[in-house]
Structures are given as structure tokens and as C-alpha cells.
Design a protein around this motif. Structure first.
Motif, PDB file in Angstrom:
ATOM      1  N   TYR A  77       4.748  -3.786  77.590  1.00  0.00           N
ATOM      2  CA  TYR A  77       5.812  -1.852  77.912  1.00  0.00           C
ATOM      3  C   TYR A  77       4.592  -1.301  76.453  1.00  0.00           C
ATOM      4  CZ  TYR A  77       8.798  -3.739  81.121  1.00  0.00           C
ATOM      5  OH  TYR A  77       9.297  -3.858  81.778  1.00  0.00           O
ATOM      6  N   THR A  78       4.863  -1.954  75.217  1.00  0.00           N
ATOM      7  CA  THR A  78       3.967  -1.459  73.953  1.00  0.00           C
ATOM      8  C   THR A  78       3.319  -1.001  73.637  1.00  0.00           C
ATOM      9  OG1 THR A  78       3.867  -3.595  73.187  1.00  0.00           O
ATOM     10  CG2 THR A  78       6.241  -2.984  72.634  1.00  0.00           C
ATOM     11  N   GLY A  79       2.134  -1.551  75.283  1.00  0.00           N
ATOM     12  CA  GLY A  79       0.553  -0.821  75.385  1.00  0.00           C
ATOM     13  C   GLY A  79      -0.254  -1.954  73.759  1.00  0.00           C
ATOM     14  N   GLN A  80       0.979  -2.571  73.309  1.00  0.00           N
ATOM     15  CA  GLN A  80       0.207  -3.031  71.862  1.00  0.00           C
ATOM     16  C   GLN A  80      -0.305  -4.609  72.372  1.00  0.00           C
ATOM     17  OE1 GLN A  80       3.157  -2.356  69.579  1.00  0.00           O
ATOM     18  NE2 GLN A  80       2.365  -1.121  68.339  1.00  0.00           N
ATOM     19  N   ALA A  81      -1.063  -4.900  73.654  1.00  0.00           N
ATOM     20  CA  ALA A  81      -1.916  -6.023  74.002  1.00  0.00           C
ATOM     21  C   ALA A  81      -2.423  -6.865  73.016  1.00  0.00           C
ATOM     22  CB  ALA A  81      -2.277  -6.571  75.739  1.00  0.00           C
ATOM     23  N   ARG A  82      -2.302  -8.113  74.035  1.00  0.00           N
ATOM     24  CA  ARG A  82      -3.447  -9.304  73.092  1.00  0.00           C
ATOM     25  C   ARG A  82      -2.607  -9.786  71.389  1.00  0.00           C
ATOM     26  NH1 ARG A  82      -7.367  -5.314  74.416  1.00  0.00           N
ATOM     27  NH2 ARG A  82      -8.368  -5.700  77.300  1.00  0.00           N
ATOM     28  N   THR A  83      -2.553  -9.806  70.856  1.00  0.00           N
ATOM     29  CA  THR A  83      -1.643  -9.791  69.600  1.00  0.00           C
ATOM     30  C   THR A  83      -1.172 -11.206  70.235  1.00  0.00           C
ATOM     31  OG1 THR A  83       0.290  -8.293  69.688  1.00  0.00           O
ATOM     32  CG2 THR A  83      -2.156  -7.303  68.466  1.00  0.00           C
ATOM     33  N   LEU A  84      -0.059 -11.279  71.192  1.00  0.00           N
ATOM     34  CA  LEU A  84       0.265 -12.164  71.318  1.00  0.00           C
ATOM     35  C   LEU A  84      -0.638 -14.054  71.858  1.00  0.00           C
ATOM     36  CD1 LEU A  84       3.635 -11.023  72.407  1.00  0.00           C
ATOM     37  CD2 LEU A  84       2.995 -11.331  70.605  1.00  0.00           C
ATOM     38  N   THR A  85      -1.314 -12.777  72.320  1.00  0.00           N
ATOM     39  CA  THR A  85      -1.856 -13.841  73.427  1.00  0.00           C
ATOM     40  C   THR A  85      -3.789 -14.421  72.755  1.00  0.00           C
ATOM     41  OG1 THR A  85      -2.831 -12.700  74.775  1.00  0.00           O
ATOM     42  CG2 THR A  85      -1.136 -13.520  75.483  1.00  0.00           C
ATOM     43  N   SER A  86      -4.046 -13.507  71.807  1.00  0.00           N
ATOM     44  CA  SER A  86      -5.874 -13.556  71.290  1.00  0.00           C
ATOM     45  C   SER A  86      -5.485 -14.670  70.937  1.00  0.00           C
ATOM     46  CB  SER A  86      -6.427 -12.758  71.285  1.00  0.00           C
ATOM     47  OG  SER A  86      -5.595 -12.127  70.272  1.00  0.00           O
ATOM     48  N   GLY A  87      -4.651 -15.168  69.485  1.00  0.00           N
ATOM     49  CA  GLY A  87      -4.846 -16.369  68.586  1.00  0.00           C
ATOM     50  C   GLY A  87      -5.871 -17.208  68.427  1.00  0.00           C
ATOM     51  N   GLY A  88      -7.085 -16.975  68.605  1.00  0.00           N
ATOM     52  CA  GLY A  88      -7.735 -18.589  68.397  1.00  0.00           C
ATOM     53  C   GLY A  88      -9.100 -18.404  69.093  1.00  0.00           C
ATOM     54  N   ARG A  89      -8.937 -18.545  70.247  1.00  0.00           N
ATOM     55  CA  ARG A  89     -10.387 -18.420  71.113  1.00  0.00           C
ATOM     56  C   ARG A  89     -10.838 -17.160  71.076  1.00  0.00           C
ATOM     57  NH1 ARG A  89     -11.338 -21.918  75.860  1.00  0.00           N
ATOM     58  NH2 ARG A  89     -10.178 -23.428  75.795  1.00  0.00           N
ATOM     59  N   ILE A  90     -10.159 -16.263  71.193  1.00  0.00           N
ATOM     60  CA  ILE A  90     -10.986 -14.804  71.332  1.00  0.00           C
ATOM     61  C   ILE A  90     -11.584 -14.133  69.989  1.00  0.00           C
ATOM     62  CG2 ILE A  90     -10.806 -12.422  71.658  1.00  0.00           C
ATOM     63  CD1 ILE A  90      -8.713 -12.873  74.280  1.00  0.00           C
ATOM     64  N   GLU A  91     -10.196 -14.528  68.743  1.00  0.00           N
ATOM     65  CA  GLU A  91     -11.220 -14.752  67.284  1.00  0.00           C
ATOM     66  C   GLU A  91     -12.125 -15.355  66.803  1.00  0.00           C
ATOM     67  OE1 GLU A  91      -7.106 -13.843  64.851  1.00  0.00           O
ATOM     68  OE2 GLU A  91      -8.274 -14.934  63.789  1.00  0.00           O
ATOM     69  N   ARG A  92     -11.861 -16.288  67.407  1.00  0.00           N
ATOM     70  CA  ARG A  92     -13.163 -17.196  66.741  1.00  0.00           C
ATOM     71  C   ARG A  92     -14.303 -16.356  67.368  1.00  0.00           C
ATOM     72  NH1 ARG A  92     -11.833 -22.611  68.722  1.00  0.00           N
ATOM     73  NH2 ARG A  92      -9.880 -22.030  68.842  1.00  0.00           N
ATOM     74  N   PHE A  93     -14.583 -16.957  68.620  1.00  0.00           N
ATOM     75  CA  PHE A  93     -15.145 -15.765  69.660  1.00  0.00           C
ATOM     76  C   PHE A  93     -16.126 -14.882  68.876  1.00  0.00           C
ATOM     77  CE2 PHE A  93     -17.113 -13.013  72.946  1.00  0.00           C
ATOM     78  CZ  PHE A  93     -18.431 -13.431  73.822  1.00  0.00           C
ATOM     79  N   ASN A  94     -15.233 -13.845  68.509  1.00  0.00           N
ATOM     80  CA  ASN A  94     -15.860 -12.030  68.077  1.00  0.00           C
ATOM     81  C   ASN A  94     -16.255 -13.000  66.701  1.00  0.00           C
ATOM     82  OD1 ASN A  94     -14.842 -10.528  69.665  1.00  0.00           O
ATOM     83  ND2 ASN A  94     -13.092 -10.360  69.095  1.00  0.00           N
ATOM     84  N   ARG A  95     -15.386 -14.426  65.594  1.00  0.00           N
ATOM     85  CA  ARG A  95     -16.937 -14.070  64.466  1.00  0.00           C
ATOM     86  C   ARG A  95     -18.103 -14.689  65.217  1.00  0.00           C
ATOM     87  NH1 ARG A  95     -12.735 -18.327  61.829  1.00  0.00           N
ATOM     88  NH2 ARG A  95     -11.356 -17.216  62.620  1.00  0.00           N
ATOM     89  N   ARG A  96     -18.089 -15.819  66.355  1.00  0.00           N
ATOM     90  CA  ARG A  96     -19.452 -16.128  66.347  1.00  0.00           C
ATOM     91  C   ARG A  96     -20.371 -15.510  66.605  1.00  0.00           C
ATOM     92  NH1 ARG A  96     -17.526 -20.352  69.625  1.00  0.00           N
ATOM     93  NH2 ARG A  96     -17.719 -19.143  71.407  1.00  0.00           N
ATOM     94  N   ARG A  97     -19.835 -13.835  67.541  1.00  0.00           N
ATOM     95  CA  ARG A  97     -20.521 -12.854  68.439  1.00  0.00           C
ATOM     96  C   ARG A  97     -20.874 -12.059  67.006  1.00  0.00           C
ATOM     97  NH1 ARG A  97     -17.961  -9.132  72.099  1.00  0.00           N
ATOM     98  NH2 ARG A  97     -17.261  -8.143  70.070  1.00  0.00           N
ATOM     99  N   ALA A  98     -20.227 -12.083  65.836  1.00  0.00           N
ATOM    100  CA  ALA A  98     -20.484 -11.445  64.686  1.00  0.00           C
ATOM    101  C   ALA A  98     -21.935 -11.632  63.802  1.00  0.00           C
ATOM    102  CB  ALA A  98     -19.179 -11.120  63.476  1.00  0.00           C
ATOM    103  N   LEU A  99     -21.826 -13.330  63.563  1.00  0.00           N
ATOM    104  CA  LEU A  99     -22.777 -13.485  62.802  1.00  0.00           C
ATOM    105  C   LEU A  99     -24.034 -13.886  63.472  1.00  0.00           C
ATOM    106  CD1 LEU A  99     -20.781 -17.212  62.253  1.00  0.00           C
ATOM    107  CD2 LEU A  99     -21.623 -15.533  61.085  1.00  0.00           C
ATOM    108  N   ALA A 100     -23.994 -13.722  65.018  1.00  0.00           N
ATOM    109  CA  ALA A 100     -24.849 -13.923  65.949  1.00  0.00           C
ATOM    110  C   ALA A 100     -25.914 -12.744  65.556  1.00  0.00           C
ATOM    111  CB  ALA A 100     -25.089 -14.195  67.564  1.00  0.00           C
ATOM    112  N   ALA A 101     -24.790 -11.590  64.914  1.00  0.00           N
ATOM    113  CA  ALA A 101     -25.498 -10.238  65.688  1.00  0.00           C
ATOM    114  C   ALA A 101     -26.337  -9.938  64.122  1.00  0.00           C
ATOM    115  CB  ALA A 101     -25.087  -9.571  66.252  1.00  0.00           C
ATOM    116  N   ALA A 102     -26.105 -10.363  63.349  1.00  0.00           N
ATOM    117  CA  ALA A 102     -26.293 -10.641  61.771  1.00  0.00           C
ATOM    118  C   ALA A 102     -27.714 -10.970  61.592  1.00  0.00           C
ATOM    119  CB  ALA A 102     -25.447 -10.999  60.649  1.00  0.00           C
TER     120      ALA A 102
END
Ligand SMILES: [Zn+2]
Length: 67
Positions: free
Chosen positions: A42-67
Motif C-alpha cells: 500500500y505504501t509503495g515502499q517495498a523491499r525494505t521489509l524483505t530484502s535485508g540480507g541476500r539482495i544487499e549482499r548481492f549488490n555489494r558483490r556486484r559493486a566490487l566486481a564492477a570496480a
């Protein structure tokens, strides 16, 4: 001819945002984790509730790989 259960006004309190609203129910008290006031759908602010962990780690790894 009263076959329906004894309904009365119950205050439902949301433990996430603290919103309270009344519904008719047979229960004495009701508390919910999310309500229509703060649920991501309803709020449109999705992801903050469910993405703690896996996706965050994935994004960090992707940022490292791009650097
Ligand atoms: Zn809420």
C-alpha cells in the motif's frame, strides 16, 4: 433466530506503525504486524521489509566486481 456469533467492536492495533482501527469481530483484542497503513503493497515502499540480507549482499558483490 440468532445463529451468527456475538460480534462486537474490537480495536485492532498495528505493532509496526501503531495505527489503530476498529472492526467487528468475535475476538477480544487483535494486534497485527502490518496493516493497510504501513504494508509495502500500500505504501509503495517495498523491499525494505524483505530484502535485508541476500539482495544487499548481492549488490555489494556486484559493486566490487564492477570496480
Ligand atoms: Zn501499520
Amino acid at each position: 433466530m440468532t445463529q451468527h456469533p456475538n460480534l462486537h467492536l474490537v480495536e485492532v492495533r498495528c505493532s509496526s506503525c501503531g495505527a489503530a482501527f476498529g472492526i467487528r469481530s468475535t475476538a477480544e483484542t487483535i494486534s497485527v504486524d502490518v496493516c493497510s497503513n504501513c504494508h509495502p503493497a500500500y505504501t509503495g515502499q517495498a523491499r525494505t521489509l524483505t530484502s535485508g540480507g541476500r539482495i544487499e549482499r548481492f549488490n555489494r558483490r556486484r559493486a566490487l566486481a564492477a570496480a
